[in-house]
Design a protein around this motif. Structure first.
Motif, PDB file in Angstrom:
ATOM      1  N   HIS A 100       0.705  -1.356  -0.043  1.00 45.27           N
ATOM      2  CA  HIS A 100       0.130  -0.082  -0.116  1.00 45.27           C
ATOM      3  C   HIS A 100       0.841   1.144   0.164  1.00 45.27           C
ATOM      4  O   HIS A 100       0.523   2.192  -0.188  1.00 45.27           O
ATOM      5  N   LEU A 101       2.073   1.332   0.109  1.00 49.24           N
ATOM      6  CA  LEU A 101       3.039   2.430   0.227  1.00 49.24           C
ATOM      7  C   LEU A 101       3.840   2.505  -1.203  1.00 49.24           C
ATOM      8  O   LEU A 101       4.528   3.431  -1.239  1.00 49.24           O
ATOM      9  N   ILE A 102       3.295   1.659  -2.097  1.00 47.17           N
ATOM     10  CA  ILE A 102       4.098   1.457  -3.306  1.00 47.17           C
ATOM     11  C   ILE A 102       2.913   1.945  -4.539  1.00 47.17           C
ATOM     12  O   ILE A 102       1.701   1.457  -4.510  1.00 47.17           O
ATOM     13  N   ASN A 103       3.214   2.930  -5.162  1.00 48.24           N
ATOM     14  CA  ASN A 103       2.339   3.245  -6.532  1.00 48.24           C
ATOM     15  C   ASN A 103       2.852   2.356  -7.760  1.00 48.24           C
ATOM     16  O   ASN A 103       3.376   1.418  -7.474  1.00 48.24           O
ATOM     17  N   ASP A 104       2.170   2.869  -8.771  1.00 46.10           N
ATOM     18  CA  ASP A 104       2.429   2.078 -10.258  1.00 46.10           C
ATOM     19  C   ASP A 104       3.999   2.516 -10.284  1.00 46.10           C
ATOM     20  O   ASP A 104       4.057   3.387 -11.514  1.00 46.10           O
ATOM     21  N   GLU A 105       4.813   1.893  -9.819  1.00 51.61           N
ATOM     22  CA  GLU A 105       6.409   2.478  -9.793  1.00 51.61           C
ATOM     23  C   GLU A 105       7.178   1.247  -9.680  1.00 51.61           C
ATOM     24  O   GLU A 105       6.846   0.373  -8.708  1.00 51.61           O
ATOM     25  N   PRO A 106       8.420   1.196 -10.094  1.00 51.07           N
ATOM     26  CA  PRO A 106       9.468   0.243  -9.685  1.00 51.07           C
ATOM     27  C   PRO A 106       9.836   0.488  -8.211  1.00 51.07           C
ATOM     28  O   PRO A 106      10.061   1.848  -7.868  1.00 51.07           O
ATOM     29  N   VAL A 107      10.339  -0.490  -7.187  1.00 47.81           N
ATOM     30  CA  VAL A 107      10.749  -0.268  -6.168  1.00 47.81           C
ATOM     31  C   VAL A 107      11.994  -1.001  -5.925  1.00 47.81           C
ATOM     32  O   VAL A 107      12.130  -2.313  -6.510  1.00 47.81           O
ATOM     33  N   ALA A 108      12.889  -0.476  -5.255  1.00 47.11           N
ATOM     34  CA  ALA A 108      13.865  -1.250  -4.605  1.00 47.11           C
ATOM     35  C   ALA A 108      13.757  -2.025  -3.663  1.00 47.11           C
ATOM     36  O   ALA A 108      12.999  -1.789  -2.709  1.00 47.11           O
ATOM     37  N   VAL A 109      14.421  -3.251  -3.399  1.00 45.73           N
ATOM     38  CA  VAL A 109      14.488  -3.990  -2.250  1.00 45.73           C
ATOM     39  C   VAL A 109      15.755  -4.280  -1.677  1.00 45.73           C
ATOM     40  O   VAL A 109      16.594  -4.637  -2.412  1.00 45.73           O
ATOM     41  N   LEU A 110      16.215  -4.076  -0.451  1.00 51.31           N
ATOM     42  CA  LEU A 110      17.548  -4.291  -0.095  1.00 51.31           C
ATOM     43  C   LEU A 110      17.433  -5.178   1.276  1.00 51.31           C
ATOM     44  O   LEU A 110      16.663  -4.936   2.307  1.00 51.31           O
ATOM     45  N   LEU A 111      18.250  -6.395   1.326  1.00 51.87           N
ATOM     46  CA  LEU A 111      18.404  -7.175   2.395  1.00 51.87           C
ATOM     47  C   LEU A 111      19.537  -6.676   3.013  1.00 51.87           C
ATOM     48  O   LEU A 111      20.732  -6.851   2.551  1.00 51.87           O
TER      49      LEU A 111
ATOM     50  N   LYS B  85      16.537  -0.510 -16.803  1.00 53.18           N
ATOM     51  CA  LYS B  85      15.677   0.102 -17.873  1.00 53.18           C
ATOM     52  C   LYS B  85      14.528  -0.217 -17.961  1.00 53.18           C
ATOM     53  O   LYS B  85      13.697  -0.638 -19.074  1.00 53.18           O
ATOM     54  N   GLY B  86      13.721  -0.786 -16.845  1.00 52.83           N
ATOM     55  CA  GLY B  86      12.613  -1.284 -16.912  1.00 52.83           C
ATOM     56  C   GLY B  86      12.416  -2.795 -16.472  1.00 52.83           C
ATOM     57  O   GLY B  86      13.306  -3.383 -16.550  1.00 52.83           O
ATOM     58  N   GLY B  87      11.255  -3.205 -15.957  1.00 47.02           N
ATOM     59  CA  GLY B  87      11.162  -4.468 -15.678  1.00 47.02           C
ATOM     60  C   GLY B  87      11.618  -4.882 -14.217  1.00 47.02           C
ATOM     61  O   GLY B  87      11.831  -4.157 -13.421  1.00 47.02           O
ATOM     62  N   ASN B  88      12.253  -6.106 -14.353  1.00 46.74           N
ATOM     63  CA  ASN B  88      12.845  -6.565 -12.971  1.00 46.74           C
ATOM     64  C   ASN B  88      14.204  -6.819 -13.043  1.00 46.74           C
ATOM     65  O   ASN B  88      14.901  -7.258 -14.147  1.00 46.74           O
TER      66      ASN B  88
ATOM     67  N   VAL C 179      21.857 -12.115  -5.116  1.00 53.26           N
ATOM     68  CA  VAL C 179      21.858 -11.695  -3.863  1.00 53.26           C
ATOM     69  C   VAL C 179      20.853 -10.556  -3.412  1.00 53.26           C
ATOM     70  O   VAL C 179      20.236 -10.346  -4.090  1.00 53.26           O
ATOM     71  N   GLY C 180      20.992 -10.310  -2.184  1.00 48.70           N
ATOM     72  CA  GLY C 180      19.714  -9.411  -1.748  1.00 48.70           C
ATOM     73  C   GLY C 180      19.711  -8.159  -2.077  1.00 48.70           C
ATOM     74  O   GLY C 180      19.424  -7.225  -1.498  1.00 48.70           O
ATOM     75  N   ARG C 181      19.546  -7.763  -3.436  1.00 51.88           N
ATOM     76  CA  ARG C 181      19.286  -6.538  -3.913  1.00 51.88           C
ATOM     77  C   ARG C 181      18.303  -6.787  -5.143  1.00 51.88           C
ATOM     78  O   ARG C 181      18.629  -7.526  -6.181  1.00 51.88           O
ATOM     79  N   TYR C 182      17.173  -6.061  -5.237  1.00 47.91           N
ATOM     80  CA  TYR C 182      16.282  -6.287  -6.310  1.00 47.91           C
ATOM     81  C   TYR C 182      15.757  -4.929  -6.590  1.00 47.91           C
ATOM     82  O   TYR C 182      15.658  -3.927  -5.777  1.00 47.91           O
ATOM     83  N   ILE C 183      15.322  -4.862  -7.879  1.00 48.83           N
ATOM     84  CA  ILE C 183      14.657  -3.830  -8.505  1.00 48.83           C
ATOM     85  C   ILE C 183      13.274  -4.552  -9.049  1.00 48.83           C
ATOM     86  O   ILE C 183      13.432  -5.193  -9.784  1.00 48.83           O
ATOM     87  N   ILE C 184      12.138  -4.227  -8.361  1.00 46.63           N
ATOM     88  CA  ILE C 184      10.991  -4.828  -8.896  1.00 46.63           C
ATOM     89  C   ILE C 184       9.808  -4.015  -9.425  1.00 46.63           C
ATOM     90  O   ILE C 184       9.760  -3.037  -9.057  1.00 46.63           O
ATOM     91  N   GLU C 185       9.328  -4.583 -10.311  1.00 49.64           N
ATOM     92  CA  GLU C 185       7.913  -3.741 -11.131  1.00 49.64           C
ATOM     93  C   GLU C 185       6.634  -3.914 -10.441  1.00 49.64           C
ATOM     94  O   GLU C 185       6.855  -5.206  -9.864  1.00 49.64           O
TER      95      GLU C 185
END
Ligand code: UTP
Length: 286
Positions: A118-129, A148-151, A200-206
């Motif tokens: 609910h804190l994410i809009n229609d946007e990519p977001v980073a995830v860090l462990l 450049k987009g996607g995951n 490893v624990g770094r992601y950019i997810i759409e």
């Protein structure tokens, strides 16, 4: 383009018991800074402006860590400890840019990320462990620059015998830095692993990933796995792996945590000499 980061810190940290009984694993310090602060600083260096922590029980230390401690600041001020005062003040973020969401049960990394939906809009977001600690580079900044987009996931080559500890990529085209991800399996046995390229624990997810997470399907270890949701987006969105520069330490394990502590200490001018001297004397035959 990527302004928000999720920091899942809702795990139980059972491999560090009893240290993690009342204290989150992410507050374990490497030299003098907790793991979570390294991750937050890495995100800030990548241009992240909003910081979302998905917490569980016993995680209030993290909230306190990123907040003012007026008593401490007054005491440091009174004692003239200006450097220490600056250190604790500099790590406070702008009001309204830090968010805490509770994961009521540790149902897996995918579940933790979904709790922030609910804190994410229609946007990519980073995830860090935070328990994946990167030394010698800012991994997330490299990912944001290449995105450049996607995951996108950060990847590294792992020993064949260790595939059961990683999400393992089925690689498509690979230019040595960016790998096309055509498949992703969480913790395959070495005999079944499609490669030795581990996540490893770094992601950019759409945003499409959240649709899969909403199904709450359980995967490896009977947990909701982020990698499973990412795998389901293959073919629907571009999916890249980035070989980052720098060295990754798995601070979720005791040996990785100890190695990180030594590597970070040896990179500090005031510690490298005395530590090296002590190690050489204490373990002359090693
Ligand atoms: P781990 O797989 O290392 O699990 O989580 P853990 O519970 O923290 O540690 P062990 O295995 O019991 O020792 C990887 C990351 O995902 C977060 C953890 O906090 C850690 O940052 N996580 C994991 C959650 O936020 N929620 C979960 O339900 C599981």
């Amino acid at each position: 383009m990527i302004k928000k980061a999720i920091f899942p810190v809702g795990g139980l940290g059972t491999r560090f018991l009893p240290a993690t009984k009342a204290m989150p694993k992410e507050m374990l310090p490497v030299v003098d800074k907790p793991l979570i602060q390294y991750a937050v600083e890495e995100a800030a260096a990548a241009g992240i402006e909003e910081f979302i922590f998905v917490t569980g029980r016993n995680k209030s230390a993290i909230e306190n860590h990123f907040d003012h401690s007026f008593e401490l600041e007054e005491a440091l001020c009174a004692k003239g400890k200006d450097t220490a005062l600056k250190t604790v003040r500099d790590m406070i973020h702008q009001p309204g840019t830090v968010f805490y969401v509770r994961q009521q049960e540790p149902a897996g990394l995918g579940h933790a990320v979904w709790c922030a939906r609910h804190l994410i809009n229609d946007e990519p977001v980073a995830v860090l462990l935070a328990d994946d600690l990167i030394f010698g580079s800012t991994c997330m900044a490299e990912m944001v620059a290449a995105y450049k987009g996607g995951n996108m996931v950060a990847v590294m080559d792992v020993p064949k015998s260790d595939t059961g500890s990683y999400g393992i990529v089925t690689p498509g085209s690979d230019d040595g830095q960016i790998v096309d991800v055509s498949g992703l399996v969480e913790k395959p046995e070495p005999a079944n692993a499609q490669s030795t390229i581990g996540v490893v624990g770094r992601y950019i997810i759409e945003p499409g990933v959240f649709t899969h997470l909403a199904n709450q399907d359980r995967g490896a270890s009977n947990e909701v796995q982020l990698t499973d949701a990412l795998a389901r987006q293959i073919g629907k969105a571009p999916f890249k792996g980035l070989r980052f520069s720098g060295e990754r330490f798995d601070c979720g394990t005791k040996i990785g945590f100890l190695q990180a502590s030594i590597a970070f200490a040896m990179s500090r001018d005031e510690l490298a000499g005395p530590l090296h001297h002590w190690l050489a004397n204490r373990f002359p035959n090693s």
